[in-house]
Scaffold this motif. Structure first.
Motif, PDB file in Angstrom:
ATOM      1  N   UNK A  53       0.844  -1.190   0.000  1.00  0.00           N
ATOM      2  CA  UNK A  53       0.000   0.000   0.000  1.00  0.00           C
ATOM      3  C   UNK A  53       0.886   1.249   0.000  1.00  0.00           C
ATOM      4  N   UNK A  54       0.378   2.353  -0.536  1.00  0.00           N
ATOM      5  CA  UNK A  54       1.174   3.584  -0.545  1.00  0.00           C
ATOM      6  C   UNK A  54       1.483   4.059   0.879  1.00  0.00           C
ATOM      7  N   UNK A  55       2.665   4.591   1.065  1.00  0.00           N
ATOM      8  CA  UNK A  55       3.022   5.219   2.342  1.00  0.00           C
ATOM      9  C   UNK A  55       2.249   6.520   2.479  1.00  0.00           C
ATOM     10  N   UNK A  56       1.596   6.717   3.618  1.00  0.00           N
ATOM     11  CA  UNK A  56       0.827   7.935   3.868  1.00  0.00           C
ATOM     12  C   UNK A  56       1.143   8.439   5.271  1.00  0.00           C
ATOM     13  N   UNK A  57       0.434   9.478   5.664  1.00  0.00           N
ATOM     14  CA  UNK A  57       0.652  10.117   6.965  1.00  0.00           C
ATOM     15  C   UNK A  57       2.112  10.539   7.131  1.00  0.00           C
ATOM     16  N   UNK A  58       2.655  11.087   6.070  1.00  0.00           N
ATOM     17  CA  UNK A  58       4.005  11.647   6.122  1.00  0.00           C
ATOM     18  C   UNK A  58       3.941  13.074   5.603  1.00  0.00           C
ATOM     19  N   UNK A  59       4.607  13.943   6.305  1.00  0.00           N
ATOM     20  CA  UNK A  59       4.604  15.362   5.963  1.00  0.00           C
ATOM     21  C   UNK A  59       5.480  15.618   4.740  1.00  0.00           C
ATOM     22  N   UNK A  60       5.381  16.838   4.220  1.00  0.00           N
ATOM     23  CA  UNK A  60       6.259  17.234   3.121  1.00  0.00           C
ATOM     24  C   UNK A  60       7.715  17.158   3.572  1.00  0.00           C
ATOM     25  N   UNK A  61       7.993  17.592   4.795  1.00  0.00           N
ATOM     26  CA  UNK A  61       9.371  17.508   5.299  1.00  0.00           C
ATOM     27  C   UNK A  61       9.864  16.064   5.338  1.00  0.00           C
ATOM     28  N   UNK A  62       8.991  15.156   5.760  1.00  0.00           N
ATOM     29  CA  UNK A  62       9.410  13.754   5.813  1.00  0.00           C
ATOM     30  C   UNK A  62       9.592  13.188   4.415  1.00  0.00           C
ATOM     31  N   UNK A  63       8.771  13.635   3.481  1.00  0.00           N
ATOM     32  CA  UNK A  63       8.946  13.212   2.096  1.00  0.00           C
ATOM     33  C   UNK A  63      10.304  13.656   1.568  1.00  0.00           C
ATOM     34  N   UNK A  64      10.713  14.887   1.894  1.00  0.00           N
ATOM     35  CA  UNK A  64      12.036  15.382   1.501  1.00  0.00           C
ATOM     36  C   UNK A  64      13.135  14.527   2.129  1.00  0.00           C
ATOM     37  N   UNK A  65      12.984  14.205   3.404  1.00  0.00           N
ATOM     38  CA  UNK A  65      14.004  13.394   4.085  1.00  0.00           C
ATOM     39  C   UNK A  65      14.057  11.985   3.508  1.00  0.00           C
ATOM     40  N   UNK A  66      12.899  11.449   3.114  1.00  0.00           N
ATOM     41  CA  UNK A  66      12.902  10.139   2.465  1.00  0.00           C
ATOM     42  C   UNK A  66      13.706  10.199   1.167  1.00  0.00           C
ATOM     43  N   UNK A  67      13.487  11.230   0.362  1.00  0.00           N
ATOM     44  CA  UNK A  67      14.230  11.357  -0.891  1.00  0.00           C
ATOM     45  C   UNK A  67      15.735  11.364  -0.630  1.00  0.00           C
ATOM     46  N   UNK A  68      16.188  12.134   0.362  1.00  0.00           N
ATOM     47  CA  UNK A  68      17.617  12.178   0.678  1.00  0.00           C
ATOM     48  C   UNK A  68      18.114  10.831   1.180  1.00  0.00           C
ATOM     49  N   UNK A  69      17.330  10.167   2.028  1.00  0.00           N
ATOM     50  CA  UNK A  69      17.741   8.873   2.564  1.00  0.00           C
ATOM     51  C   UNK A  69      17.815   7.824   1.465  1.00  0.00           C
ATOM     52  N   UNK A  70      16.872   7.859   0.526  1.00  0.00           N
ATOM     53  CA  UNK A  70      16.906   6.920  -0.589  1.00  0.00           C
ATOM     54  C   UNK A  70      18.113   7.179  -1.476  1.00  0.00           C
ATOM     55  N   UNK A  71      18.453   8.442  -1.675  1.00  0.00           N
ATOM     56  CA  UNK A  71      19.654   8.772  -2.444  1.00  0.00           C
ATOM     57  C   UNK A  71      20.891   8.202  -1.762  1.00  0.00           C
ATOM     58  N   UNK A  72      20.986   8.389  -0.452  1.00  0.00           N
ATOM     59  CA  UNK A  72      22.130   7.858   0.294  1.00  0.00           C
ATOM     60  C   UNK A  72      22.173   6.337   0.198  1.00  0.00           C
ATOM     61  N   UNK A  73      21.020   5.697   0.289  1.00  0.00           N
ATOM     62  CA  UNK A  73      20.915   4.236   0.200  1.00  0.00           C
ATOM     63  C   UNK A  73      21.533   3.738  -1.109  1.00  0.00           C
ATOM     64  N   UNK A  74      21.318   4.499  -2.186  1.00  0.00           N
ATOM     65  CA  UNK A  74      21.775   4.071  -3.506  1.00  0.00           C
ATOM     66  C   UNK A  74      23.085   4.735  -3.926  1.00  0.00           C
ATOM     67  N   UNK A  75      23.724   5.461  -3.008  1.00  0.00           N
ATOM     68  CA  UNK A  75      25.008   6.068  -3.306  1.00  0.00           C
ATOM     69  C   UNK A  75      24.942   7.273  -4.221  1.00  0.00           C
ATOM     70  N   UNK A  76      23.831   7.994  -4.185  1.00  0.00           N
ATOM     71  CA  UNK A  76      23.643   9.173  -5.021  1.00  0.00           C
ATOM     72  C   UNK A  76      23.780  10.440  -4.183  1.00  0.00           C
ATOM     73  N   UNK A  77      23.988  11.559  -4.844  1.00  0.00           N
ATOM     74  CA  UNK A  77      24.062  12.844  -4.147  1.00  0.00           C
ATOM     75  C   UNK A  77      22.671  13.257  -3.671  1.00  0.00           C
ATOM     76  N   UNK A  78      22.592  13.768  -2.453  1.00  0.00           N
ATOM     77  CA  UNK A  78      21.314  14.228  -1.926  1.00  0.00           C
ATOM     78  C   UNK A  78      20.819  15.428  -2.725  1.00  0.00           C
ATOM     79  N   UNK A  79      19.528  15.447  -3.008  1.00  0.00           N
ATOM     80  CA  UNK A  79      18.949  16.556  -3.759  1.00  0.00           C
ATOM     81  C   UNK A  79      18.680  17.766  -2.883  1.00  0.00           C
ATOM     82  N   UNK A  80      18.550  17.544  -1.570  1.00  0.00           N
ATOM     83  CA  UNK A  80      18.123  18.629  -0.689  1.00  0.00           C
ATOM     84  C   UNK A  80      19.107  18.857   0.442  1.00  0.00           C
ATOM     85  N   UNK A  81      19.297  20.137   0.768  1.00  0.00           N
ATOM     86  CA  UNK A  81      20.008  20.535   1.976  1.00  0.00           C
ATOM     87  C   UNK A  81      18.950  21.010   2.963  1.00  0.00           C
ATOM     88  N   UNK A  82      18.879  20.355   4.119  1.00  0.00           N
ATOM     89  CA  UNK A  82      17.838  20.652   5.096  1.00  0.00           C
ATOM     90  C   UNK A  82      18.473  21.273   6.331  1.00  0.00           C
TER      91      UNK A  82
END
Length: 212
Positions: A53-82
């Protein structure tokens, strides 16, 4: 972790968005499905009650942090500076990010200028189905770009401010959710909320690549 499957979206023009002129869109990649509970759980270390099922009950800030964490997981540069409530987007990054509002609508329409890219009952979970929660991703027909659940099931956070000219920090989400009526499940419908708000029908879909 289950792979985040991406579709390559070609460059083109967004039409039918309510603007008088077409909007040029650079090519980019976007998730074939909304981010699932399993993917969110594996990356952020939280439990998944229903992996598909889709992940829900996550804020925009958490969505941004997920993107950065997924980038780190795959060895990519983070898109966001928080830094606290300040988020800066490194546009030259190769990491995961939220789609812009224009990218989201362009990907959703897949060349269509209509309100829906297909018969709503075939492409979207909505109030007409009488379901009480988000449904497993991929259960309805995709659009012509091969993207599932762009309308219905869950809305998806975008990068953009809801009102760039205003003084509120509200961020846009698009697509409509499982409990929404047809008028909310239109490709051009805009909604938004404060970046710390959470809802049971708002999730995210990741993107990568150029953004104009």
């Amino acid at each position: 972790m289950s792979d985040v499957e991406l579709a390559q979206i070609p460059a083109g023009e967004l039409r039918g968005s309510g603007t008088r002129r077409p909007i040029e869109v650079a090519g980019f990649e976007i998730g074939v499905y909304p981010v699932t509970q399993e993917q969110l759980g594996d990356v952020l270390g939280v439990a998944a009650s229903d992996p598909r099922r889709p992940a829900v009950e996550l804020s925009w800030f958490r969505a941004v942090r997920f993107c950065n964490a997924l980038s780190e997981w795959e060895g990519l540069d983070a898109a966001y500076a928080v830094d606290g409530d300040e988020v800066r987007w490194h546009r030259d990054s190769d990491g995961y990010r939220l789609p812009t509002e224009v990218e989201w609508e362009y990907a959703c329409r897949a060349g269509s200028t209509a309100a829906h890219y297909g018969p709503l009952a075939q492409i979207a979970w909505s109030a007409a189905d009488g379901v009480s929660s988000p449904q497993p991703v991929g259960g309805r027909h995709p659009n012509l770009f091969g993207l599932f659940d762009m309308l219905g099931n869950v809305s998806e956070w975008c990068w953009d401010l809801l009102d760039p000219a205003g003084d509120r920090p509200d961020r846009v989400f698009r697509g409509g959710g499982f409990a929404d009526d047809a008028w909310s499940l239109r490709a051009g419908t805009r909604r938004g909320a404060p970046p710390r708000a959470v809802f049971d029908d708002v999730g995210l879909r990741v993107a990568r690549g150029p953004a104009d």
